[in-house]
Design an enzyme around this catalytic site. Structure first.
Site, PDB file in Angstrom:
ATOM      1  N   ARG A 152      -2.541 -29.488 -21.179  1.00  0.00           N
ATOM      2  CA  ARG A 152      -3.729 -28.637 -21.208  1.00  0.00           C
ATOM      3  C   ARG A 152      -3.452 -27.341 -21.961  1.00  0.00           C
ATOM      4  O   ARG A 152      -4.330 -26.813 -22.644  1.00  0.00           O
ATOM      5  CB  ARG A 152      -4.190 -28.339 -19.778  1.00  0.00           C
ATOM      6  CG  ARG A 152      -5.479 -27.547 -19.746  1.00  0.00           C
ATOM      7  CD  ARG A 152      -6.055 -27.426 -18.358  1.00  0.00           C
ATOM      8  NE  ARG A 152      -5.197 -26.611 -17.502  1.00  0.00           N
ATOM      9  CZ  ARG A 152      -5.420 -26.406 -16.213  1.00  0.00           C
ATOM     10  NH1 ARG A 152      -6.447 -26.994 -15.626  1.00  0.00           N
ATOM     11  NH2 ARG A 152      -4.621 -25.655 -15.501  1.00  0.00           N
TER      12      ARG A 152
ATOM     13  N   ARG B  75      -6.733 -21.896   0.606  1.00  0.00           N
ATOM     14  CA  ARG B  75      -5.343 -22.053   0.177  1.00  0.00           C
ATOM     15  C   ARG B  75      -4.378 -21.432   1.166  1.00  0.00           C
ATOM     16  O   ARG B  75      -3.163 -21.563   0.989  1.00  0.00           O
ATOM     17  CB  ARG B  75      -5.141 -21.370  -1.176  1.00  0.00           C
ATOM     18  CG  ARG B  75      -5.334 -22.269  -2.382  1.00  0.00           C
ATOM     19  CD  ARG B  75      -5.361 -21.381  -3.595  1.00  0.00           C
ATOM     20  NE  ARG B  75      -4.814 -21.964  -4.776  1.00  0.00           N
ATOM     21  CZ  ARG B  75      -5.551 -22.492  -5.746  1.00  0.00           C
ATOM     22  NH1 ARG B  75      -6.859 -22.589  -5.626  1.00  0.00           N
ATOM     23  NH2 ARG B  75      -4.975 -22.951  -6.834  1.00  0.00           N
TER      24      ARG B  75
ATOM     25  N   LYS C  77      -7.790 -31.636  -9.280  1.00  0.00           N
ATOM     26  CA  LYS C  77      -8.884 -31.171  -8.398  1.00  0.00           C
ATOM     27  C   LYS C  77     -10.165 -30.921  -9.200  1.00  0.00           C
ATOM     28  O   LYS C  77     -11.238 -31.371  -8.815  1.00  0.00           O
ATOM     29  CB  LYS C  77      -8.503 -29.859  -7.686  1.00  0.00           C
ATOM     30  CG  LYS C  77      -7.298 -29.952  -6.787  1.00  0.00           C
ATOM     31  CD  LYS C  77      -7.050 -28.635  -6.076  1.00  0.00           C
ATOM     32  CE  LYS C  77      -6.707 -27.461  -6.995  1.00  0.00           C
ATOM     33  NZ  LYS C  77      -5.459 -27.601  -7.753  1.00  0.00           N
TER      34      LYS C  77
ATOM     35  N   ARG D 205       3.129 -21.041  -9.906  1.00  0.00           N
ATOM     36  CA  ARG D 205       1.942 -21.570  -9.209  1.00  0.00           C
ATOM     37  C   ARG D 205       2.327 -22.742  -8.320  1.00  0.00           C
ATOM     38  O   ARG D 205       1.832 -22.871  -7.203  1.00  0.00           O
ATOM     39  CB  ARG D 205       0.890 -22.003 -10.236  1.00  0.00           C
ATOM     40  CG  ARG D 205       0.135 -20.825 -10.844  1.00  0.00           C
ATOM     41  CD  ARG D 205      -0.546 -21.190 -12.144  1.00  0.00           C
ATOM     42  NE  ARG D 205      -1.495 -22.264 -12.045  1.00  0.00           N
ATOM     43  CZ  ARG D 205      -1.877 -23.033 -13.079  1.00  0.00           C
ATOM     44  NH1 ARG D 205      -1.389 -22.802 -14.289  1.00  0.00           N
ATOM     45  NH2 ARG D 205      -2.744 -23.991 -12.905  1.00  0.00           N
TER      46      ARG D 205
ATOM     47  N   ARG E 118      -5.768 -21.267 -21.089  1.00  0.00           N
ATOM     48  CA  ARG E 118      -5.711 -20.637 -19.769  1.00  0.00           C
ATOM     49  C   ARG E 118      -4.483 -19.751 -19.687  1.00  0.00           C
ATOM     50  O   ARG E 118      -3.362 -20.187 -19.941  1.00  0.00           O
ATOM     51  CB  ARG E 118      -5.692 -21.699 -18.669  1.00  0.00           C
ATOM     52  CG  ARG E 118      -6.994 -21.677 -17.877  1.00  0.00           C
ATOM     53  CD  ARG E 118      -7.041 -22.688 -16.811  1.00  0.00           C
ATOM     54  NE  ARG E 118      -6.207 -22.347 -15.660  1.00  0.00           N
ATOM     55  CZ  ARG E 118      -6.321 -22.941 -14.497  1.00  0.00           C
ATOM     56  NH1 ARG E 118      -7.220 -23.893 -14.322  1.00  0.00           N
ATOM     57  NH2 ARG E 118      -5.531 -22.616 -13.493  1.00  0.00           N
TER      58      ARG E 118
HETATM   59  P1  AP5 Z   1      -7.333 -30.338 -13.455  1.00  0.00           P
HETATM   60  O1  AP5 Z   1      -8.388 -31.285 -13.015  1.00  0.00           O
HETATM   61  O2  AP5 Z   1      -7.736 -29.043 -14.066  1.00  0.00           O
HETATM   62  O3  AP5 Z   1      -6.335 -30.077 -12.239  1.00  0.00           O
HETATM   63  P2  AP5 Z   1      -6.411 -28.988 -11.121  1.00  0.00           P
HETATM   64  O4  AP5 Z   1      -5.757 -29.573  -9.910  1.00  0.00           O
HETATM   65  O5  AP5 Z   1      -7.815 -28.476 -10.967  1.00  0.00           O
HETATM   66  O6  AP5 Z   1      -5.458 -27.915 -11.788  1.00  0.00           O
HETATM   67  P3  AP5 Z   1      -5.603 -26.363 -11.948  1.00  0.00           P
HETATM   68  O7  AP5 Z   1      -4.483 -25.958 -12.841  1.00  0.00           O
HETATM   69  O8  AP5 Z   1      -6.979 -25.970 -12.369  1.00  0.00           O
HETATM   70  O9  AP5 Z   1      -5.351 -25.940 -10.447  1.00  0.00           O
HETATM   71  P4  AP5 Z   1      -4.915 -24.585  -9.861  1.00  0.00           P
HETATM   72  O10 AP5 Z   1      -5.005 -24.851  -8.402  1.00  0.00           O
HETATM   73  O11 AP5 Z   1      -3.620 -24.081 -10.347  1.00  0.00           O
HETATM   74  O12 AP5 Z   1      -5.991 -23.602 -10.491  1.00  0.00           O
HETATM   75  P5  AP5 Z   1      -7.225 -22.842  -9.900  1.00  0.00           P
HETATM   76  O13 AP5 Z   1      -8.160 -22.687 -11.030  1.00  0.00           O
HETATM   77  O14 AP5 Z   1      -7.704 -23.400  -8.620  1.00  0.00           O
HETATM   78  O15 AP5 Z   1      -6.362 -31.135 -14.420  1.00  0.00           O
HETATM   79  C1  AP5 Z   1      -5.302 -30.490 -15.096  1.00  0.00           C
HETATM   80  C2  AP5 Z   1      -5.093 -31.206 -16.444  1.00  0.00           C
HETATM   81  O16 AP5 Z   1      -4.715 -32.565 -16.185  1.00  0.00           O
HETATM   82  C3  AP5 Z   1      -6.366 -31.276 -17.300  1.00  0.00           C
HETATM   83  O17 AP5 Z   1      -5.995 -31.146 -18.634  1.00  0.00           O
HETATM   84  C4  AP5 Z   1      -6.932 -32.674 -17.003  1.00  0.00           C
HETATM   85  O18 AP5 Z   1      -7.665 -33.183 -18.071  1.00  0.00           O
HETATM   86  C5  AP5 Z   1      -5.657 -33.471 -16.772  1.00  0.00           C
HETATM   87  N1  AP5 Z   1      -5.832 -34.559 -15.786  1.00  0.00           N
HETATM   88  C6  AP5 Z   1      -6.518 -34.493 -14.609  1.00  0.00           C
HETATM   89  N2  AP5 Z   1      -6.433 -35.681 -13.950  1.00  0.00           N
HETATM   90  C7  AP5 Z   1      -5.659 -36.491 -14.735  1.00  0.00           C
HETATM   91  C8  AP5 Z   1      -5.195 -37.823 -14.593  1.00  0.00           C
HETATM   92  N3  AP5 Z   1      -5.497 -38.567 -13.511  1.00  0.00           N
HETATM   93  N4  AP5 Z   1      -4.403 -38.322 -15.558  1.00  0.00           N
HETATM   94  C9  AP5 Z   1      -4.079 -37.573 -16.652  1.00  0.00           C
HETATM   95  N5  AP5 Z   1      -4.494 -36.298 -16.859  1.00  0.00           N
HETATM   96  C10 AP5 Z   1      -5.275 -35.765 -15.911  1.00  0.00           C
HETATM   97  O19 AP5 Z   1      -6.573 -21.408  -9.534  1.00  0.00           O
HETATM   98  C11 AP5 Z   1      -6.080 -20.549 -10.531  1.00  0.00           C
HETATM   99  C12 AP5 Z   1      -5.615 -19.245  -9.913  1.00  0.00           C
HETATM  100  O20 AP5 Z   1      -6.741 -18.598  -9.280  1.00  0.00           O
HETATM  101  C13 AP5 Z   1      -4.565 -19.365  -8.794  1.00  0.00           C
HETATM  102  O21 AP5 Z   1      -3.255 -19.435  -9.308  1.00  0.00           O
HETATM  103  C14 AP5 Z   1      -4.830 -18.073  -7.996  1.00  0.00           C
HETATM  104  O22 AP5 Z   1      -4.269 -16.954  -8.654  1.00  0.00           O
HETATM  105  C15 AP5 Z   1      -6.334 -17.949  -8.060  1.00  0.00           C
HETATM  106  N6  AP5 Z   1      -7.011 -18.632  -6.942  1.00  0.00           N
HETATM  107  C16 AP5 Z   1      -7.851 -19.701  -7.017  1.00  0.00           C
HETATM  108  N7  AP5 Z   1      -8.276 -20.042  -5.787  1.00  0.00           N
HETATM  109  C17 AP5 Z   1      -7.699 -19.185  -4.925  1.00  0.00           C
HETATM  110  C18 AP5 Z   1      -7.738 -19.039  -3.504  1.00  0.00           C
HETATM  111  N8  AP5 Z   1      -8.461 -19.886  -2.740  1.00  0.00           N
HETATM  112  N9  AP5 Z   1      -7.001 -18.042  -2.941  1.00  0.00           N
HETATM  113  C19 AP5 Z   1      -6.284 -17.176  -3.695  1.00  0.00           C
HETATM  114  N10 AP5 Z   1      -6.192 -17.267  -5.040  1.00  0.00           N
HETATM  115  C20 AP5 Z   1      -6.902 -18.257  -5.654  1.00  0.00           C
END
Ligand code: AP5
Length: 191
Positions: free
Chosen positions: A127, A88, A13, A144, A133
């Site tokens: 990562r 979410r 994402k 997660r 992180r």
């Molecule tokens: P990346 O692009 O970072 O993937 P992502 O889907 O953004 O993964 P996240 O781990 O950031 O998602 P998340 O939903 O757990 O975290 P968020 O920050 O939203 O890619 C991941 C890795 O893969 C990178 O190293 C990248 O380089 C690599 N990669 C990407 N695409 C690739 C490809 N095609 N091929 C190979 N490698 C690739 O949320 C974190 C926390 O915040 C949650 O757990 C929760 O506690 C809180 N939170 C956030 N939003 C909310 C909400 N709306 N409501 C309640 N709590 C929330």
């Protein structure tokens, strides 16, 4: 253009949002980034959110809805933004709809990024070795993913019923995935 990005941790994402906001020239609202910034700053929000995030749990809806509402009221979101990781839960989706309706706006599309479980785990393990992180250790990643799967279908069904949901194959290289996303976004309004 108002776009929502949904997908499990590691589905790409953040990676794809960075490309898409540059392509479309809209603001990028990542609730994960906003919350991590609040934790780093040590703000009241950050202090409340930290425990949930470190445990791989969702931060309570009211906190997240408030920060998104505040951010969306900024001038750079007037004509559109990309919501990465929000909504979410069903409550968050309903709150977003209310906000948009009150401001005479509407979502254009909801992109659901799909990728195999083994692939997303391998990306997050990768990562964890390069970034610091707090929630990328294997136990928290498992939590997660579980939390995502508990809520995701409710949210995607909600958007499917509204005819807004587009599923994107998130497997392959970032370039390959972005081509698929662009194809969907470019076709909007041409139906
Ligand atoms: P990346 O692009 O970072 O993937 P992502 O889907 O953004 O993964 P996240 O781990 O950031 O998602 P998340 O939903 O757990 O975290 P968020 O920050 O939203 O890619 C991941 C890795 O893969 C990178 O190293 C990248 O380089 C690599 N990669 C990407 N695409 C690739 C490809 N095609 N091929 C190979 N490698 C690739 O949320 C974190 C926390 O915040 C949650 O757990 C929760 O506690 C809180 N939170 C956030 N939003 C909310 C909400 N709306 N409501 C309640 N709590 C929330």
């Amino acid at each position: 253009m108002f776009i929502v990005f949904i997908g499990p941790p590691g589905s790409g994402k953040g990676t794809q949002s960075n490309r898409l906001v540059e392509y479309l020239g809209v603001a990028h609202l990542s609730t994960g980034d906003m919350l991590r910034f609040a934790v780093q700053e040590g703000s009241e929000l950050g202090k409340e959110a930290k425990g949930y995030m470190d445990n791989g749990a969702l931060v309570p809806d009211e906190l997240v809805v408030d920060i998104v509402g505040l951010r969306m009221s900024q001038p750079d979101c007037a004509n559109g933004c990309l919501l990465d990781g929000f909504p979410r839960t069903l409550n968050q989706a309903v709150a977003l709809d209310e906000y948009l309706r009150e401001n005479e706006k509407a979502l254009d599309v909801v992109l659901e990024l799909k990728a195999d479980e083994a692939e997303v785990i391998s990306r997050l393990v990768g990562r964890a070795t390069t970034e610091n992180r707090a929630d990328d250790d294997s136990e928290t990643v498992t939590k997660r993913l579980k939390v995502f799967h508990q809520q995701a279908a409710i949210v995607t069904d909600y958007y499917k019923e509204q005819g807004l949901l587009e599923i994107i194959d998130g497997m392959g290289s970032p370039d390959e995935v972005f081509v698929r996303i662009k194809r969907v976004v470019d076709s909007l309004g041409n139906d």
